[in-house]
Scaffold this active site. Structure first.
Site, PDB file in Angstrom:
ATOM      1  N   CYS A 183       0.815  -1.222   0.000  1.00 31.69           N
ATOM      2  CA  CYS A 183       0.000   0.000   0.000  1.00 31.69           C
ATOM      3  C   CYS A 183       0.845   1.266   0.000  1.00 31.69           C
ATOM      4  O   CYS A 183       0.349   2.342  -0.333  1.00 31.69           O
ATOM      5  CB  CYS A 183      -0.949   0.005   1.189  1.00 31.69           C
ATOM      6  SG  CYS A 183      -2.002  -1.441   1.218  1.00 31.69           S
ATOM      7  N   HIS A 238      -3.723   6.918   2.304  1.00 34.82           N
ATOM      8  CA  HIS A 238      -4.060   5.611   1.742  1.00 34.82           C
ATOM      9  C   HIS A 238      -5.452   5.233   2.229  1.00 34.82           C
ATOM     10  O   HIS A 238      -5.803   5.470   3.386  1.00 34.82           O
ATOM     11  CB  HIS A 238      -3.023   4.577   2.203  1.00 34.82           C
ATOM     12  CG  HIS A 238      -3.435   3.177   1.911  1.00 34.82           C
ATOM     13  ND1 HIS A 238      -3.799   2.770   0.648  1.00 34.82           N
ATOM     14  CD2 HIS A 238      -3.560   2.094   2.717  1.00 34.82           C
ATOM     15  CE1 HIS A 238      -4.129   1.493   0.694  1.00 34.82           C
ATOM     16  NE2 HIS A 238      -3.993   1.061   1.929  1.00 34.82           N
ATOM     17  N   ASN A 292     -10.072  -0.830  -0.675  1.00 35.64           N
ATOM     18  CA  ASN A 292      -8.619  -0.686  -0.585  1.00 35.64           C
ATOM     19  C   ASN A 292      -7.981  -1.260  -1.854  1.00 35.64           C
ATOM     20  O   ASN A 292      -8.011  -2.474  -2.059  1.00 35.64           O
ATOM     21  CB  ASN A 292      -8.135  -1.428   0.673  1.00 35.64           C
ATOM     22  CG  ASN A 292      -6.625  -1.360   0.852  1.00 35.64           C
ATOM     23  OD1 ASN A 292      -5.906  -0.887  -0.024  1.00 35.64           O
ATOM     24  ND2 ASN A 292      -6.154  -1.845   1.983  1.00 35.64           N
TER      25      ASN A 292
HETATM   26  O1  UT7 Z   1      -3.856  -1.140   3.596  1.00 34.36           O
HETATM   27  C1  UT7 Z   1      -3.362  -1.596   4.814  1.00 34.36           C
HETATM   28  C2  UT7 Z   1      -3.968  -2.896   5.023  1.00 34.36           C
HETATM   29  N1  UT7 Z   1      -5.200  -3.030   5.706  1.00 34.36           N
HETATM   30  C3  UT7 Z   1      -5.722  -2.277   6.650  1.00 34.36           C
HETATM   31  O2  UT7 Z   1      -5.318  -1.198   6.938  1.00 34.36           O
HETATM   32  C4  UT7 Z   1      -6.868  -2.846   7.426  1.00 34.36           C
HETATM   33  C5  UT7 Z   1      -6.625  -2.679   8.894  1.00 34.36           C
HETATM   34  N2  UT7 Z   1      -7.630  -3.331   9.700  1.00 34.36           N
HETATM   35  C6  UT7 Z   1      -8.933  -3.005   9.670  1.00 34.36           C
HETATM   36  O3  UT7 Z   1      -9.343  -2.148   8.913  1.00 34.36           O
HETATM   37  C7  UT7 Z   1      -9.878  -3.683  10.641  1.00 34.36           C
HETATM   38  O4  UT7 Z   1      -9.105  -4.353  11.625  1.00 34.36           O
HETATM   39  C8  UT7 Z   1     -10.834  -4.685   9.964  1.00 34.36           C
HETATM   40  C9  UT7 Z   1     -11.834  -3.921   9.120  1.00 34.36           C
HETATM   41  C10 UT7 Z   1     -10.064  -5.654   9.094  1.00 34.36           C
HETATM   42  C11 UT7 Z   1     -11.619  -5.451  11.022  1.00 34.36           C
HETATM   43  O5  UT7 Z   1     -12.317  -4.565  11.879  1.00 34.36           O
HETATM   44  P1  UT7 Z   1     -12.320  -4.796  13.460  1.00 34.36           P
HETATM   45  O6  UT7 Z   1     -13.169  -3.746  14.015  1.00 34.36           O
HETATM   46  O7  UT7 Z   1     -10.880  -4.865  13.894  1.00 34.36           O
HETATM   47  O8  UT7 Z   1     -13.057  -6.183  13.591  1.00 34.36           O
HETATM   48  P2  UT7 Z   1     -12.516  -7.539  14.215  1.00 34.36           P
HETATM   49  O9  UT7 Z   1     -11.483  -8.140  13.348  1.00 34.36           O
HETATM   50  O10 UT7 Z   1     -12.189  -7.303  15.643  1.00 34.36           O
HETATM   51  O11 UT7 Z   1     -13.793  -8.403  14.177  1.00 34.36           O
HETATM   52  C12 UT7 Z   1     -14.918  -8.130  14.997  1.00 34.36           C
HETATM   53  C13 UT7 Z   1     -15.961  -9.190  14.751  1.00 34.36           C
HETATM   54  C14 UT7 Z   1     -15.428 -10.605  14.823  1.00 34.36           C
HETATM   55  O12 UT7 Z   1     -16.426 -11.417  15.401  1.00 34.36           O
HETATM   56  P3  UT7 Z   1     -16.319 -11.903  16.924  1.00 34.36           P
HETATM   57  O13 UT7 Z   1     -15.022 -12.658  16.992  1.00 34.36           O
HETATM   58  O14 UT7 Z   1     -16.296 -10.635  17.713  1.00 34.36           O
HETATM   59  O15 UT7 Z   1     -17.545 -12.730  17.082  1.00 34.36           O
HETATM   60  C15 UT7 Z   1     -15.232 -11.004  13.390  1.00 34.36           C
HETATM   61  O16 UT7 Z   1     -15.358 -12.390  13.176  1.00 34.36           O
HETATM   62  O17 UT7 Z   1     -16.468  -9.040  13.429  1.00 34.36           O
HETATM   63  C16 UT7 Z   1     -16.385 -10.278  12.737  1.00 34.36           C
HETATM   64  N3  UT7 Z   1     -16.157 -10.020  11.323  1.00 34.36           N
HETATM   65  C17 UT7 Z   1     -17.156  -9.825  10.460  1.00 34.36           C
HETATM   66  N4  UT7 Z   1     -18.495  -9.821  10.606  1.00 34.36           N
HETATM   67  C18 UT7 Z   1     -19.256  -9.569   9.534  1.00 34.36           C
HETATM   68  C19 UT7 Z   1     -14.979  -9.909  10.660  1.00 34.36           C
HETATM   69  N5  UT7 Z   1     -15.196  -9.640   9.371  1.00 34.36           N
HETATM   70  C20 UT7 Z   1     -16.547  -9.585   9.223  1.00 34.36           C
HETATM   71  C21 UT7 Z   1     -17.389  -9.338   8.113  1.00 34.36           C
HETATM   72  N6  UT7 Z   1     -18.715  -9.328   8.315  1.00 34.36           N
HETATM   73  N7  UT7 Z   1     -16.903  -9.096   6.883  1.00 34.36           N
END
Ligand code: UT7
Length: 326
Positions: A116, A253, A283
């Site tokens: 990125c 980004h 992204n």
């Molecule tokens: O370009 C650089 C690369 N990428 C980034 O910068 C991305 C950086 N990270 C992020 O943007 C965020 O961490 C994410 C968007 C990837 C995830 O958001 P989060 O608020 O950190 O969610 P999480 O991973 O803590 O997940 C929360 C819950 C989980 O369920 P439980 O374990 O709490 O029951 C996940 O399983 O949300 C669940 N979950 C989803 N639910 C519905 C994860 N992905 C999804 C989804 N739909 N697509």
């Protein structure tokens, strides 16, 4: 004394026509428009067609940038493509694009891999070549077909990425060496391989003999991204001794609206100055910044003379910033 500046004389972008919405995704994996919108700010993303590849995206974006600059490909001295989704592992996508555009045989063309942060890395290299007198005109392209390396069964990642390309033409112009000069005023690039495994593809030629799929420790990336991007902005601004309040536009980004808002909050800058495209593009890794820049110039938002700061963070980890007087 003459001072050479790399001026942005043309911008272009290209997005594939197929659009994948959050509702479309909810038919493939256990997710919802509500979750994706709230957690990422993404509503839809563009996806390459079956017969389209990264070099096609690059070609269209670069052709548009050349048209915008009013110069022909035969005047280009170097072409750099920032991508993690090349057409082939070798040769570089840049050589294919240069040849298709009509860049003269013999001119250097190469890809760089900084995920990125790729566009900021490419801009740094091109700026150095121009200031050293090794090139007068350079095309830099950020382009990705991330849908090709997305695991469409993994809801943690498949909702985040999109495809597209953006390009700029940089040209050597005489400046005074002051911050009133138009062009790239400074760039800073960084990496820390201690985070190699935090955001990666699950394979590679010398390990699994395959490409693998995108995988990340989302929380770790999220935590690192905000301070890394904010400090890159502070570093370029401090280098040229201006105040943050003098910046007209920030192009971060585009990975997640919460990261973008977090950077603006950390720097205490007006969110109206922050350019956001993540909602309809997702992204697109190395392509997010040149896509946002090209769209903002085309819409008349960014004008000649504006001070624009770019910042990115991605796999490696890599990160960096660039300060430009447009
Ligand atoms: O370009 C650089 C690369 N990428 C980034 O910068 C991305 C950086 N990270 C992020 O943007 C965020 O961490 C994410 C968007 C990837 C995830 O958001 P989060 O608020 O950190 O969610 P999480 O991973 O803590 O997940 C929360 C819950 C989980 O369920 P439980 O374990 O709490 O029951 C996940 O399983 O949300 C669940 N979950 C989803 N639910 C519905 C994860 N992905 C999804 C989804 N739909 N697509």
């Amino acid at each position: 004394m003459t001072y050479i500046r790399s001026q942005i004389v043309g911008c272009g972008h290209y997005l594939p026509s197929k659009i994948l919405t959050n509702d479309d995704l909810s038919k493939i994996v256990e997710t919802s428009d509500e979750w994706i919108s709230e957690r990422t700010g993404i509503k839809s993303r563009h996806i390459v067609a079956e017969d389209e590849s990264t070099s096609d995206l690059c070609f269209h974006a670069a052709e548009n940038a050349l048209k915008n600059a009013g110069i022909s490909a035969s005047e280009v001295d170097v072409l750099i493509v920032a991508t993690i989704t090349p057409d082939n592992l070798t040769p570089s996508t840049a050589t294919k694009v240069a040849s298709r555009l009509g860049v003269q045989a013999g001119k250097p063309a190469f890809d760089i891999s900084a995920a990125c942060s790729g566009f900021v890395y490419a801009m740094t290299l091109a700026d150095n070549m121009i200031r050293l007198g090794q090139a007068k005109n350079a095309i830099i392209v950020g382009a990705e077909s991330l849908s090709r390396i997305t695991d469409w069964t993994d809801r943690n990642t498949c909702v985040l990425f999109g495809d597209g390309a953006g390009a700029v033409v940089l040209q050597a112009q005489e400046g005074k060496g002051t911050i009133e000069d138009r062009g790239i005023l400074t760039t800073k690039i960084y990496s820390d391989g201690a985070y190699y495994d935090s955001l990666k593809t699950t394979g590679g030629p010398s390990t699994t003999k395959s490409t693998g799929f995108l995988w990340m420790n989302g929380k770790e990336v999220f935590k690192f991204a905000i301070p890394a991007m904010a400090s890159s902005i502070e570093a370029v601004v401090e280098e040229v001794k201006i105040g943050l309040e003098e910046i007209d536009w920030i192009i971060p980004h585009q990975a997640n609206i919460r990261i973008i808002d977090g950077v603006a909050k950390k720097l205490d800058v007006d969110s109206e100055k922050v350019i956001v495209t993540v909602a309809n593009q997702g992204n697109t890794s190395a392509a997010t910044i040149p896509l946002a820049l090209s769209e903002s110039v085309a819409s008349g938002k960014i004008k000649k003379g504006d001070l624009v700061v770019l910042t990115a963070m991605g796999a490696g980890f890599t990160w960096g910033g660039a300060l430009i007087r447009f």
